[in-house]
Every structure is written in structure tokens, then in C-alpha cells.
Design an enzyme around this catalytic site. Structure first.
Site, PDB file in Angstrom:
ATOM      1  N   LYS A  37       0.820  -1.030  -0.093  1.00  0.00           N
ATOM      2  CA  LYS A  37      -0.020  -0.179   0.066  1.00  0.00           C
ATOM      3  C   LYS A  37       0.961   1.229   0.193  1.00  0.00           C
ATOM      4  O   LYS A  37       2.138   0.971   0.433  1.00  0.00           O
ATOM      5  CB  LYS A  37      -0.991   0.042   1.181  1.00  0.00           C
ATOM      6  CG  LYS A  37      -1.981   0.845   1.226  1.00  0.00           C
ATOM      7  CD  LYS A  37      -3.256  -0.172   0.857  1.00  0.00           C
ATOM      8  CE  LYS A  37      -4.506   0.773   0.703  1.00  0.00           C
ATOM      9  NZ  LYS A  37      -5.815  -0.159   0.436  1.00  0.00           N
ATOM     10  N   GLY A  89     -23.913   4.011   4.466  1.00  0.00           N
ATOM     11  CA  GLY A  89     -22.925   4.282   3.485  1.00  0.00           C
ATOM     12  C   GLY A  89     -23.548   3.665   2.154  1.00  0.00           C
ATOM     13  O   GLY A  89     -23.250   2.456   1.987  1.00  0.00           O
ATOM     14  N   GLY A 116     -22.821   4.510  -1.120  1.00  0.00           N
ATOM     15  CA  GLY A 116     -22.072   5.147  -2.023  1.00  0.00           C
ATOM     16  C   GLY A 116     -21.728   3.825  -3.104  1.00  0.00           C
ATOM     17  O   GLY A 116     -22.582   3.204  -3.457  1.00  0.00           O
ATOM     18  N   ASN A 117     -20.844   3.524  -3.821  1.00  0.00           N
ATOM     19  CA  ASN A 117     -20.418   2.673  -4.842  1.00  0.00           C
ATOM     20  C   ASN A 117     -20.748   1.361  -4.334  1.00  0.00           C
ATOM     21  O   ASN A 117     -21.517   0.413  -4.908  1.00  0.00           O
ATOM     22  CB  ASN A 117     -18.978   2.508  -5.195  1.00  0.00           C
ATOM     23  CG  ASN A 117     -18.685   3.986  -5.930  1.00  0.00           C
ATOM     24  OD1 ASN A 117     -19.420   4.231  -6.943  1.00  0.00           O
ATOM     25  ND2 ASN A 117     -17.456   4.458  -5.810  1.00  0.00           N
ATOM     26  N   VAL A 118     -20.254   0.605  -3.100  1.00  0.00           N
ATOM     27  CA  VAL A 118     -20.217  -0.652  -2.644  1.00  0.00           C
ATOM     28  C   VAL A 118     -21.763  -0.794  -2.007  1.00  0.00           C
ATOM     29  O   VAL A 118     -22.337  -1.650  -2.435  1.00  0.00           O
ATOM     30  CB  VAL A 118     -19.124  -1.022  -1.457  1.00  0.00           C
ATOM     31  CG1 VAL A 118     -19.424  -2.151  -1.047  1.00  0.00           C
ATOM     32  CG2 VAL A 118     -17.931  -0.671  -2.235  1.00  0.00           C
TER      33      VAL A 118
HETATM   34  P1  NAD Z   1     -17.912   5.580  -1.515  1.00  0.00           P
HETATM   35  O1  NAD Z   1     -17.191   6.985  -1.279  1.00  0.00           O
HETATM   36  O2  NAD Z   1     -18.325   5.697  -3.065  1.00  0.00           O
HETATM   37  O3  NAD Z   1     -18.866   5.539  -0.793  1.00  0.00           O
HETATM   38  C1  NAD Z   1     -18.810   5.703   0.807  1.00  0.00           C
HETATM   39  C2  NAD Z   1     -20.553   6.402   1.170  1.00  0.00           C
HETATM   40  O4  NAD Z   1     -20.509   6.540   2.690  1.00  0.00           O
HETATM   41  C3  NAD Z   1     -20.558   7.803   0.504  1.00  0.00           C
HETATM   42  O5  NAD Z   1     -21.922   7.784  -0.072  1.00  0.00           O
HETATM   43  C4  NAD Z   1     -20.666   8.755   1.936  1.00  0.00           C
HETATM   44  O6  NAD Z   1     -21.456  10.027   1.779  1.00  0.00           O
HETATM   45  C5  NAD Z   1     -20.941   7.702   2.892  1.00  0.00           C
HETATM   46  N1  NAD Z   1     -20.409   8.145   4.418  1.00  0.00           N
HETATM   47  C6  NAD Z   1     -19.366   8.743   4.526  1.00  0.00           C
HETATM   48  N2  NAD Z   1     -19.462   8.817   6.169  1.00  0.00           N
HETATM   49  C7  NAD Z   1     -20.448   8.439   6.599  1.00  0.00           C
HETATM   50  C8  NAD Z   1     -21.273   8.194   7.802  1.00  0.00           C
HETATM   51  N3  NAD Z   1     -20.525   8.701   8.783  1.00  0.00           N
HETATM   52  N4  NAD Z   1     -22.108   7.813   7.995  1.00  0.00           N
HETATM   53  C9  NAD Z   1     -23.227   7.274   6.735  1.00  0.00           C
HETATM   54  N5  NAD Z   1     -22.693   7.473   5.570  1.00  0.00           N
HETATM   55  C10 NAD Z   1     -21.442   7.915   5.331  1.00  0.00           C
HETATM   56  O7  NAD Z   1     -16.813   4.582  -1.338  1.00  0.00           O
HETATM   57  P2  NAD Z   1     -17.017   2.839  -1.899  1.00  0.00           P
HETATM   58  O8  NAD Z   1     -16.088   2.663  -2.991  1.00  0.00           O
HETATM   59  O9  NAD Z   1     -18.412   2.780  -1.844  1.00  0.00           O
HETATM   60  O10 NAD Z   1     -16.326   2.263  -0.591  1.00  0.00           O
HETATM   61  C11 NAD Z   1     -16.814   2.219   0.709  1.00  0.00           C
HETATM   62  C12 NAD Z   1     -16.099   1.272   1.650  1.00  0.00           C
HETATM   63  O11 NAD Z   1     -15.671   0.206   1.444  1.00  0.00           O
HETATM   64  C13 NAD Z   1     -14.816   2.161   1.947  1.00  0.00           C
HETATM   65  O12 NAD Z   1     -14.342   1.856   3.312  1.00  0.00           O
HETATM   66  C14 NAD Z   1     -13.715   1.456   1.214  1.00  0.00           C
HETATM   67  O13 NAD Z   1     -12.382   1.465   1.522  1.00  0.00           O
HETATM   68  C15 NAD Z   1     -14.125   0.055   1.234  1.00  0.00           C
HETATM   69  N6  NAD Z   1     -13.864  -0.799   0.059  1.00  0.00           N
HETATM   70  C16 NAD Z   1     -14.312  -0.587  -1.328  1.00  0.00           C
HETATM   71  C17 NAD Z   1     -13.952  -1.399  -2.277  1.00  0.00           C
HETATM   72  C18 NAD Z   1     -14.655  -0.614  -3.828  1.00  0.00           C
HETATM   73  O14 NAD Z   1     -14.509  -1.815  -4.532  1.00  0.00           O
HETATM   74  N7  NAD Z   1     -15.189   0.351  -4.096  1.00  0.00           N
HETATM   75  C19 NAD Z   1     -13.425  -2.508  -2.491  1.00  0.00           C
HETATM   76  C20 NAD Z   1     -12.826  -2.741  -0.926  1.00  0.00           C
HETATM   77  C21 NAD Z   1     -13.211  -1.850  -0.104  1.00  0.00           C
END
Ligand code: NAD
Length: 343
Positions: free
Chosen positions: A74, A174, A176-178
Site C-alpha cells: 500500500k 454508506g 456509495g459505490n459498494v
Molecule cells: P464511496 O465513497 O462511494 O461511498 C461511501 C459512502 O459513505 C458515501 O456515500 C458517503 O457519503 C458515505 N458516508 C461517509 N461517512 C458516513 C457516515 N458517517 N455515515 C453514513 N454514511 C457515510 O466509497 P465506496 O467505494 O463505496 O467504499 C466504501 C467502503 O468500502 C470504504 O471503506 C472502502 O475502503 C471500502 N472498499 C471499497 C472497495 C471498492 O471496490 N470500492 C473495495 C474494498 C473496500
């Protein structure tokens, strides 16, 4: 480094662009160390070093448990991702990545974007997770979400005696994407979905897409009366303040580093709350990037990710047999694979 078993820690400095970065290589036992580059406004260098060491170790475990031939690495760039970025900075960083001759392969992480990856790619081939129009595997989130869904079903099988999520109350923190891709799976299976996010437009968009969602205010997530809690926002949401309030029986989500401290695992066990280890069930994104490196397609990545169901079941079983936490059982599984590969 000695305590956590790291192989290498590289400090990178480029006066002209202001780049200050660190690349942590925890292990290359199973293959090249792969992990994203995080850009964060760390308070000082010590904080950045701690983060890069901890995150790179986590990547070793994630790849090992997922059965990938990848090591753990990382990188962190010290700076504000909104104001301090430049093309020159990411090109300089790309040259540092290149100087490691493929021992470290980078990707996106918190604070870095597709544009940054494209700048890095102009200086090195050792970058992954590129957009599809650059020959990459595109957005990993649907694959990550599918793995989380599989891990959640395995957790449900263990805790409720059935992996059927129909009618189960699942809170996704949350969206978002996931989180939003996870919700698609949950809705198609008939789960009762609760959502929480600090970004109102995301809530509004999802309420338009699906009927019957229950919105939970971000400040009351911990005490929500649900069966399953899926942290899909930031890490550290399982801590000494939130755990005593939890009313769920199972935690299974996509966020990295959900446990604020190791002792929080004991707090969960004391409350008989089952925990599907984050680095086991969110490995779909890494599997997707691995497919990109190996030249495999998205179908292969989804098929591999489906195995997260069996892996999670096995970890719950091992933990129960050995009277261990599920987190410890998962780490032991990773360590076993590493030691058999290195002996
Ligand atoms: P993202 O930024 O698309 O979504 C995160 C969401 O969480 C956003 O909508 C944000 O507004 C919301 N958020 C932030 N703080 C918050 C809170 N206190 N309460 C409620 N909602 C809150 O990110 P993502 O890509 O969906 O990733 C989410 C998590 O999964 C992260 O921790 C990331 O490290 C982990 N992750 C993602 C992937 C991937 O493929 N994208 C892979 C492994 C791990």
C-alpha cells in the site's frame, strides 16, 4: 517493520512537485505486493508511516485468504487530495513506483482518482484498476458488493441457520459505490433494507429507485433495531462507543478496518454479535484487479468472488471449533497460506 513483518518501506520525495510519499511492502511471498495509493492530509510523518504499515499488512491477509497470488502493499501520499494534487506530482510518484520494478503494483484508494492513475500509468506499467477505455477492468465496486453479499449470506447461515435474507432487516451504512450495489442484491432477495448516509442527494436518489426503504439518521446507526449491520462507509465504526449500543446479531459490510482497535473484536464477542471479517468479504475488488493483471474477464472475477461464501463459512466454523474470534481465525488462515508458500 520488524514487529509487523514488513519487507520494505520506501520514502519518496520530489522537491519540484512537492511529493512526499511512502510505499509499504509487507510481503511478496505470494506475488507482487498490490494495494492502492491513499492521499491523505496526515498530521505528521509518523501517522503516515503507521497507516502505510497497517494497510499494507491488511492487503497481505486479504490476498492470501482470497487465494490470490499477490502480496500485500500500500502507499500513502501526504497532502490534501483536494488542493495539493498535480500532474507533476503523480508522474514523479509513478517513477518511484517504476523504480521498484513490479515488486509493488499500485491502484486507486481514498483520495486518488482515475485521472491520477492515468498520470501514474504514463511513467510505469505497474498500475492496475484502470478505466476500461485504458485497457483496465473498470469500477471494482459491483464485484466488491457481490462478495460482501456472499459473506453476509454465509454469516446469516451461521447465525440464523439459513442464508435466506428475505424479510431480514439489513442496515447499510454508506450508500456509495459498494453500498448501493449491495442494496440491489438485498432488494432482489426480499430483505428489508435500512439505509444511512451523510449525503442527502444519495438518499433521495435511492428512495426514488426503491420503495419501502427505511432511512436511519447517521447519528443513530449503532442503536438501529436490525438483524444485520453492513458498514459500507468509513472504517472504525465498531468501537467502544458504538458496540454497547448495537442491537444486530451479525455484522457484514464492505468498509475496510471496521474494528477501531483489536480489542473491539472482544467487545463484539462479549455481546455475542457475529462478525464477518472485512478483509475476507470485501476482497471482490482485489479479485477484480487481479483478473485485470492476469488478463481474465469480469465473469471470472465474479465466479471467484462467489467463493467468499464458502471461505466465510469456513472461517466461522474454524473460529467456533478453536474458540477464536472470526478475525483471528481469518488471520490464521492467511498466515497458514503464507507459511506453506514460503517453506
Ligand atoms: P464511496 O465513497 O462511494 O461511498 C461511501 C459512502 O459513505 C458515501 O456515500 C458517503 O457519503 C458515505 N458516508 C461517509 N461517512 C458516513 C457516515 N458517517 N455515515 C453514513 N454514511 C457515510 O466509497 P465506496 O467505494 O463505496 O467504499 C466504501 C467502503 O468500502 C470504504 O471503506 C472502502 O475502503 C471500502 N472498499 C471499497 C472497495 C471498492 O471496490 N470500492 C473495495 C474494498 C473496500
Amino acid at each position: 517493520m520488524q514487529e509487523m513483518g514488513h519487507e520494505q518501506l520506501v520514502y519518496c520525495h520530489d522537491e519540484a512537485s512537492g511529493l512526499k510519499a511512502m510505499i509499504g511492502i509487507h510481503s511478496t511471498v505470494l506475488g507482487p505486493a498490490l494495494g492502492g495509493t491513499r492521499m491523505w492530509n496526515y498530521k505528521n510523518e509518523d501517522e503516515a508511516v503507521r497507516d502505510v504499515l497497517r494497510l499494507s499488512q491488511g492487503m497481505t491477509y486479504k490476498a492470501a485468504v482470497a487465494g490470490l497470488n499477490l502480496g500485500g502493499g500500500k502507499a500513502v501520499i501526504i497532502g490534501n487530495s483536494r488542493t495539493d494534487k498535480s500532474e507533476a506530482m503523480f508522474k514523479a510518484y509513478g517513477r518511484f513506483v517504476n523504480s521498484l520494478s513490479g515488486k509493488y503494483i499500485t491502484a486507486e484508494d481514498v483520495g486518488t482518482s482515475k485521472t491520477d492513475m492515468a498520470w501514474i500509468a504514463s511513467e510505469t506499467a505497474h498500475v492496475s484498476g484502470l478505466p476500461e477505455n485504458m485497457g483496465g477492468s473498470g469500477d471494482p465496486s459491483p464485484v466488491t458488493a457481490y462478495g460482501v453479499y456472499m459473506g453476509m449470506k454465509a454469516g446469516a447461515q451461521t447465525v440464523f441457520g439459513t442464508n435466506d435474507l428475505a424479510g431480514r432487516r439489513v442496515l447499510v451504512q454508506g450508500i456509495g459505490n459498494v453500498g448501493s450495489y449491495l442494496i440491489d442484491h438485498l432488494i432482489s432477495e426480499g430483505a428489508k433494507v435500512y439505509i444511512s448516509d451523510i449525503y442527502d442527494p444519495a438518499i433521495e436518489a435511492l428512495m426514488k429507485k426503491y420503495q419501502g426503504l427505511t432511512v436511519v439518521h447517521p447519528s443513530t446507526v449503532a442503536e438501529a433495531d436490525v438483524d444485520i449491520y453492513a458498514p459500507c462507509a468509513l472504517g472504525g465504526t465498531l468501537n467502544s462507543e458504538s458496540i454497547p449500543l448495537l442491537r444486530c446479531s451479525l455484522i457484514a459490510g464492505g468498509a475496510n478496518n471496521q474494528l477501531a482497535e483489536e480489542s473491539d473484536m472482544q467487545r463484539l464477542m462479549d455481546r455475542s454479535i457475529a462478525y464477518a471479517p472485512d478483509f475476507v468479504i470485501n476482497a471482490g475488488g482485489l479479485i477484480n484487479v487481479y483478473a485485470e493483471i492476469k488478463g481474465f474477464n469480469r465473469d471470472w472475477a465474479m465466479e471467484q468472488t462467489r467463493n467468499i461464501y464458502q471461505q466465510t463459512l469456513a472461517i466461522f466454523e474454524q473460529a467456533s471449533n478453536d474458540q477464536l474470534s472470526t478475525n483471528k481465525a481469518a488471520i490464521q488462515l492467511a498466515q497458514k497460506r503464507l507459511s506453506s508458500a514460503s517453506s
